[in-house]
Design a protein around this motif. Structure first.
Motif, PDB file in Angstrom:
ATOM      1  N   ALA A 105      18.848  -2.224  -3.456  1.00 43.63           N
ATOM      2  CA  ALA A 105      17.414  -2.473  -3.279  1.00 43.63           C
ATOM      3  C   ALA A 105      16.681  -2.445  -4.608  1.00 43.63           C
ATOM      4  O   ALA A 105      15.794  -3.276  -4.863  1.00 43.63           O
ATOM      5  CB  ALA A 105      16.823  -1.434  -2.339  1.00 43.63           C
ATOM      6  N   VAL A 106      17.036  -1.505  -5.469  1.00 43.70           N
ATOM      7  CA  VAL A 106      16.400  -1.389  -6.793  1.00 43.70           C
ATOM      8  C   VAL A 106      16.715  -2.613  -7.644  1.00 43.70           C
ATOM      9  O   VAL A 106      15.849  -3.142  -8.357  1.00 43.70           O
ATOM     10  CB  VAL A 106      16.856  -0.094  -7.498  1.00 43.70           C
ATOM     11  N   GLN A 107      17.953  -3.081  -7.568  1.00 47.23           N
ATOM     12  CA  GLN A 107      18.369  -4.251  -8.350  1.00 47.23           C
ATOM     13  C   GLN A 107      17.621  -5.512  -7.933  1.00 47.23           C
ATOM     14  O   GLN A 107      17.360  -6.398  -8.755  1.00 47.23           O
ATOM     15  CB  GLN A 107      19.878  -4.463  -8.203  1.00 47.23           C
ATOM     16  N   LYS A 108      17.238  -5.592  -6.668  1.00 52.04           N
ATOM     17  CA  LYS A 108      16.572  -6.794  -6.144  1.00 52.04           C
ATOM     18  C   LYS A 108      15.049  -6.695  -6.123  1.00 52.04           C
ATOM     19  O   LYS A 108      14.381  -7.639  -5.728  1.00 52.04           O
ATOM     20  CB  LYS A 108      17.063  -7.077  -4.718  1.00 52.04           C
ATOM     21  N   LEU A 109      14.493  -5.564  -6.556  1.00 51.81           N
ATOM     22  CA  LEU A 109      13.045  -5.344  -6.434  1.00 51.81           C
ATOM     23  C   LEU A 109      12.229  -6.419  -7.144  1.00 51.81           C
ATOM     24  O   LEU A 109      11.169  -6.823  -6.645  1.00 51.81           O
ATOM     25  CB  LEU A 109      12.671  -3.965  -6.970  1.00 51.81           C
TER      26      LEU A 109
ATOM     27  N   ALA B 189      13.320   0.755  -2.492  1.00 56.43           N
ATOM     28  CA  ALA B 189      13.241   0.640  -3.953  1.00 56.43           C
ATOM     29  C   ALA B 189      11.936   1.217  -4.498  1.00 56.43           C
ATOM     30  O   ALA B 189      11.901   1.784  -5.585  1.00 56.43           O
ATOM     31  CB  ALA B 189      13.378  -0.819  -4.369  1.00 56.43           C
ATOM     32  N   THR B 190      10.865   1.085  -3.734  1.00 48.70           N
ATOM     33  CA  THR B 190       9.548   1.551  -4.180  1.00 48.70           C
ATOM     34  C   THR B 190       9.428   3.064  -4.114  1.00 48.70           C
ATOM     35  O   THR B 190       8.771   3.686  -4.963  1.00 48.70           O
ATOM     36  CB  THR B 190       8.440   0.910  -3.315  1.00 48.70           C
ATOM     37  N   LEU B 191      10.060   3.664  -3.110  1.00 40.36           N
ATOM     38  CA  LEU B 191       9.961   5.124  -2.905  1.00 40.36           C
ATOM     39  C   LEU B 191      11.351   5.749  -3.000  1.00 40.36           C
ATOM     40  O   LEU B 191      11.998   6.053  -1.979  1.00 40.36           O
ATOM     41  CB  LEU B 191       9.328   5.418  -1.549  1.00 40.36           C
TER      42      LEU B 191
ATOM     43  N   SER C 223       0.826  -1.215   0.000  1.00 41.14           N
ATOM     44  CA  SER C 223       0.000   0.000   0.000  1.00 41.14           C
ATOM     45  C   SER C 223       0.861   1.266   0.000  1.00 41.14           C
ATOM     46  O   SER C 223       0.374   2.351  -0.315  1.00 41.14           O
ATOM     47  CB  SER C 223      -0.966   0.014   1.190  1.00 41.14           C
ATOM     48  N   ILE C 224       2.158   1.135   0.327  1.00 39.82           N
ATOM     49  CA  ILE C 224       3.042   2.311   0.277  1.00 39.82           C
ATOM     50  C   ILE C 224       3.266   2.763  -1.169  1.00 39.82           C
ATOM     51  O   ILE C 224       3.733   3.884  -1.402  1.00 39.82           O
ATOM     52  CB  ILE C 224       4.407   2.045   0.943  1.00 39.82           C
ATOM     53  N   GLU C 225       2.916   1.913  -2.130  1.00 41.52           N
ATOM     54  CA  GLU C 225       3.056   2.292  -3.538  1.00 41.52           C
ATOM     55  C   GLU C 225       2.175   3.488  -3.885  1.00 41.52           C
ATOM     56  O   GLU C 225       2.405   4.183  -4.865  1.00 41.52           O
ATOM     57  CB  GLU C 225       2.740   1.097  -4.436  1.00 41.52           C
ATOM     58  N   SER C 226       1.165   3.739  -3.051  1.00 45.82           N
ATOM     59  CA  SER C 226       0.300   4.909  -3.263  1.00 45.82           C
ATOM     60  C   SER C 226       1.042   6.212  -2.993  1.00 45.82           C
ATOM     61  O   SER C 226       0.552   7.294  -3.331  1.00 45.82           O
ATOM     62  CB  SER C 226      -0.926   4.828  -2.336  1.00 45.82           C
ATOM     63  N   LEU C 227       2.242   6.123  -2.410  1.00 51.50           N
ATOM     64  CA  LEU C 227       3.031   7.322  -2.097  1.00 51.50           C
ATOM     65  C   LEU C 227       4.044   7.667  -3.191  1.00 51.50           C
ATOM     66  O   LEU C 227       4.811   8.619  -3.047  1.00 51.50           O
ATOM     67  CB  LEU C 227       3.790   7.117  -0.770  1.00 51.50           C
ATOM     68  N   LYS C 228       4.043   6.907  -4.268  1.00 52.15           N
ATOM     69  CA  LYS C 228       5.020   7.140  -5.336  1.00 52.15           C
ATOM     70  C   LYS C 228       4.941   8.552  -5.901  1.00 52.15           C
ATOM     71  O   LYS C 228       5.949   9.135  -6.291  1.00 52.15           O
ATOM     72  CB  LYS C 228       4.814   6.124  -6.472  1.00 52.15           C
ATOM     73  N   GLY C 229       3.728   9.099  -5.952  1.00 47.45           N
ATOM     74  CA  GLY C 229       3.544  10.440  -6.512  1.00 47.45           C
ATOM     75  C   GLY C 229       3.825  11.565  -5.531  1.00 47.45           C
ATOM     76  O   GLY C 229       3.820  12.742  -5.925  1.00 47.45           O
ATOM     77  N   ASN C 230       4.086  11.227  -4.275  1.00 50.67           N
ATOM     78  CA  ASN C 230       4.422  12.255  -3.270  1.00 50.67           C
ATOM     79  C   ASN C 230       5.925  12.552  -3.357  1.00 50.67           C
ATOM     80  O   ASN C 230       6.724  12.095  -2.543  1.00 50.67           O
ATOM     81  CB  ASN C 230       4.032  11.783  -1.867  1.00 50.67           C
TER      82      ASN C 230
END
Length: 247
Positions: free
Chosen positions: A150-154, A129-131, A97-104
């Motif tokens: 973290a990005v490489q392992k996402l 990686a998500t934020l 649900s933290i993916e909803s913060l991508k635009g913040n």
């Protein structure tokens, strides 16, 4: 809200900061209509189960929702100035649900310490990686090397998080079911503080008046029983404690 606006001469339309902690608040409402200039909002130590009705606060920079009953990170997309979000000791189990913060894009600090999701394997890596806009997570600065890794392992981390969420979701549903059963059981066999039932010997119960001393003893016993009862730490148990203390 007006009472808590004394520092602003009780004018709420121009409020930039307000503290509504420990007010037994069970729902966020009205504040996005009444306090459009709000920058700092303290709502910690309440009984809030859902983040809502603050999406219109374009100037909001910091919101503290620690020690509430929040289970999802949601409805913050409109808070374009948000820099810090504190959800310490809530019940967030749906980590995705933290993916909803991508635009913040201005979000720099996020606190999830004390939530079920922090127990997930690769929790920190998934959040980082998500934020990518985050600079600190749970009070710990995010290193550049940590972010790259973290990005490489996402692509591996996200499926693992989804599996762990599914397990938690089943556990959470079981907690809800058990809480409902306990509540309905207490309602069905509960007796008045000032009466009790005794068997008459012929198969039928009769109502027996208790003396004031017996009544006080009964209340003490029930109170002791309540605090000694072992229950999981859930939104339902927090509400039960709150209601018991009010009584």
């Amino acid at each position: 809200i007006r009472k808590r606006a004394e520092h602003n001469e009780c004018v709420i339309s121009t409020l930039e900061e307000i503290s509504l902690h420990q007010q037994d608040i069970e729902k966020i409402e009205y504040i996005d209509k009444w306090c459009c200039d709000l920058k700092i909002l303290y709502l910690q130590s309440n009984l809030i189960p859902k983040i809502e009705n603050i999406g219109r606060l374009k100037k909001l920079e910091y919101i503290n929702l620690a020690l509430n009953n929040v289970e999802l990170v949601e409805n913050l997309e409109g808070c374009e100035s948000l820099e810090k979000l504190d959800l310490t000791v809530n019940f967030v189990g749906e980590l995705t649900s933290i993916e909803s913060l991508k635009g913040n894009y201005n979000l720099r600090e996020l606190y999830l310490t004390g939530n079920p999701c922090v127990e997930y394997v690769d929790y920190r890596g998934f959040v980082i990686a998500t934020l990518p806009q985050l600079q600190r997570l749970d009070g710990v600065e995010i290193e550049k090397s940590e972010r790259i890794q973290a990005v490489q392992k996402l692509h591996e981390t996200r499926p693992s998080i989804l599996q762990q969420q599914a397990i938690y979701r089943k556990k959470r549903q079981k907690q809800k079911d058990e809480s409902e059963q306990n509540l309905s059981g207490k309602k069905s066999d509960g007796t008045d503080w000032y009466t009790d039932t005794q068997n008459t010997g012929d198969g039928g119960p009769k109502i027996v008046e208790l003396t004031e001393e017996e009544c006080e003893k009964t209340e003490e016993e029930k109170d002791k029983e309540f605090w000694e009862e072992k229950t999981p730490y859930t939104p339902e148990s927090r509400i039960a404690v709150h209601e018991h203390m009010q009584e």
